[in-house]
Write a protein that holds these residues in place. Structure first.
Motif, PDB file in Angstrom:
ATOM      1  N   PHE A 128      21.625   5.373  15.620  1.00  0.00           N
ATOM      2  CA  PHE A 128      21.567   5.719  14.209  1.00  0.00           C
ATOM      3  C   PHE A 128      22.977   5.717  13.634  1.00  0.00           C
ATOM      4  CE2 PHE A 128      17.176   7.257  14.306  1.00  0.00           C
ATOM      5  CZ  PHE A 128      17.014   7.562  15.641  1.00  0.00           C
ATOM      6  N   TYR A 133      25.231   7.166  10.399  1.00  0.00           N
ATOM      7  CA  TYR A 133      25.287   8.131   9.313  1.00  0.00           C
ATOM      8  C   TYR A 133      26.609   7.964   8.563  1.00  0.00           C
ATOM      9  CZ  TYR A 133      21.642  10.699  11.914  1.00  0.00           C
ATOM     10  OH  TYR A 133      20.498  11.076  12.576  1.00  0.00           O
ATOM     11  N   LEU A 154      25.485  15.010   6.425  1.00  0.00           N
ATOM     12  CA  LEU A 154      25.326  13.653   6.949  1.00  0.00           C
ATOM     13  C   LEU A 154      24.143  12.984   6.255  1.00  0.00           C
ATOM     14  CD1 LEU A 154      26.569  15.406   9.437  1.00  0.00           C
ATOM     15  CD2 LEU A 154      25.884  13.440  10.802  1.00  0.00           C
ATOM     16  N   PHE A 177      33.376   9.203   6.310  1.00  0.00           N
ATOM     17  CA  PHE A 177      33.331   9.500   7.738  1.00  0.00           C
ATOM     18  C   PHE A 177      32.028   8.906   8.257  1.00  0.00           C
ATOM     19  CE2 PHE A 177      34.924  11.406  11.369  1.00  0.00           C
ATOM     20  CZ  PHE A 177      34.125  12.391  11.929  1.00  0.00           C
ATOM     21  N   ILE A 188      29.443   8.194  11.311  1.00  0.00           N
ATOM     22  CA  ILE A 188      29.066   8.802  12.593  1.00  0.00           C
ATOM     23  C   ILE A 188      27.849   8.077  13.143  1.00  0.00           C
ATOM     24  CG2 ILE A 188      28.369  10.939  13.752  1.00  0.00           C
ATOM     25  CD1 ILE A 188      29.482  12.443  11.296  1.00  0.00           C
ATOM     26  N   GLN A 190      18.957  12.914  20.562  1.00  0.00           N
ATOM     27  CA  GLN A 190      20.059  12.177  19.944  1.00  0.00           C
ATOM     28  C   GLN A 190      21.382  12.817  20.323  1.00  0.00           C
ATOM     29  OE1 GLN A 190      20.062  11.015  15.836  1.00  0.00           O
ATOM     30  NE2 GLN A 190      17.821  10.941  15.766  1.00  0.00           N
ATOM     31  N   PHE A 237      25.555  12.507  19.532  1.00  0.00           N
ATOM     32  CA  PHE A 237      26.418  12.010  18.471  1.00  0.00           C
ATOM     33  C   PHE A 237      27.790  11.595  18.972  1.00  0.00           C
ATOM     34  CE2 PHE A 237      24.109  12.744  14.552  1.00  0.00           C
ATOM     35  CZ  PHE A 237      23.074  13.552  14.991  1.00  0.00           C
ATOM     36  N   GLY A 238      28.319  10.561  18.312  1.00  0.00           N
ATOM     37  CA  GLY A 238      29.689  10.171  18.560  1.00  0.00           C
ATOM     38  C   GLY A 238      30.646  11.055  17.783  1.00  0.00           C
ATOM     39  N   PRO A 239      31.942  10.897  18.007  1.00  0.00           N
ATOM     40  CA  PRO A 239      32.950  11.744  17.365  1.00  0.00           C
ATOM     41  C   PRO A 239      33.249  11.356  15.924  1.00  0.00           C
ATOM     42  CG  PRO A 239      34.005  10.185  18.812  1.00  0.00           C
ATOM     43  CD  PRO A 239      32.529  10.008  19.006  1.00  0.00           C
ATOM     44  N   GLY A 240      32.741  10.222  15.476  1.00  0.00           N
ATOM     45  CA  GLY A 240      32.964   9.802  14.100  1.00  0.00           C
ATOM     46  C   GLY A 240      34.154   8.880  13.925  1.00  0.00           C
ATOM     47  N   ARG A 287      36.816   7.766  10.788  1.00  0.00           N
ATOM     48  CA  ARG A 287      37.287   8.015   9.414  1.00  0.00           C
ATOM     49  C   ARG A 287      37.782   6.699   8.834  1.00  0.00           C
ATOM     50  NH1 ARG A 287      36.363  12.098   6.347  1.00  0.00           N
ATOM     51  NH2 ARG A 287      36.865  13.508   8.051  1.00  0.00           N
TER      52      ARG A 287
END
Lengths: 116, 112
Positions: free
Chosen positions: A34, A36, A44, A91, A93, A105, A107-110, A112
């Protein structure tokens, strides 16, 4: 726990250029990923759902030709922001869904993104 | 997915328990309650989830009311590193590709 990485963590680009963001599941296979987007002080917002080997499903209002998503393997999905403009600064993600029980799920660290 | 309602912000004292409420009055029978948190400029972190029984792990406890219309996340001994936005989400488990819909969350500030 399952680990998801993103690369790059931070990118600055000029308006009109394209930027590619990678999302990898490091220790598990992810049939679904996914993407975001999160603007400052906001929650998000899901952009698209990516399934390995098939076309992504985009949320209403998200331009599929601008945000290209490729999910070529069970451990990698990429998001390409084409012809980026300052309003695309945000940002980004990703999350990956385990093929195991529960389809949790992770999540990755995002990433920027700043478009000048 | 059912919608959730959370207070926009709350403060708590370091070392004390933090009780974060969440209303999900339209939750369906097959929907679980999930809690995530997001520390500034990081991706969301899973905390805990449950269906109808109370749950506890190394991070927190989850108390779900008998009618399942609301829940409370309890951080037993809040630390400064628990300062984050906490999201309560309801979703169906096991449905491949099931989306997570994030609401506004509760911005928790742990003070010394």
């Amino acid at each position: 726990g399952a680990v998801v990485s993103q690369h790059p963590s931070r990118v600055i680009c000029k308006s009109g250029t394209s930027v590619k963001i990678e999302c990898r599941s490091l220790d598990f296979q992810a049939t679904t990923m996914f993407w975001y987007r999160q603007f400052p002080k906001q929650s998000l917002m899901l952009m698209a759902t990516s399934n390995e080997g098939s076309k992504a499903t985009y949320e209403q209002g998200v331009e599929k030709d601008k945000f290209l998503i490729n999910h070529a393997s069970l451990t990698l999905s990429t998001l390409t922001v084409t012809s980026a403009h300052p309003e695309d600064s945000s940002f980004y993600i990703c999350s990956a869904s385990d093929t195991g029980a529960g389809n949790e799920q992770f999540f990755g660290p995002g990433t920027r993104l700043t478009v000048l | 997915d059912a919608k959730t309602t959370q207070p926009p912000s709350m403060d708590c004292a370091e070392g004390r328990a933090a009780n974060l409420p969440c209303n999900h009055s339209t939750i369906s029978g097959n929907e679980y309650v999930y809690w995530y948190r997001q520390i500034h400029s990081q991706g969301p972190q899973y905390i805990i989830h449950g269906l109808k029984n109370n749950e506890t792990n190394e991070m927190a406890s989850l108390i779900i009311t008998e009618d399942r219309k609301s829940s409370t996340l309890i951080l037993p001994h809040a630390t400064l590193r628990d300062t984050a936005v906490y999201y309560c989400i309801v979703r169906v488990v096991g449905a491949a590709g099931n989306k997570l819909t994030f609401g506004g969350g509760t911005r928790v500030l742990v003070k010394p």
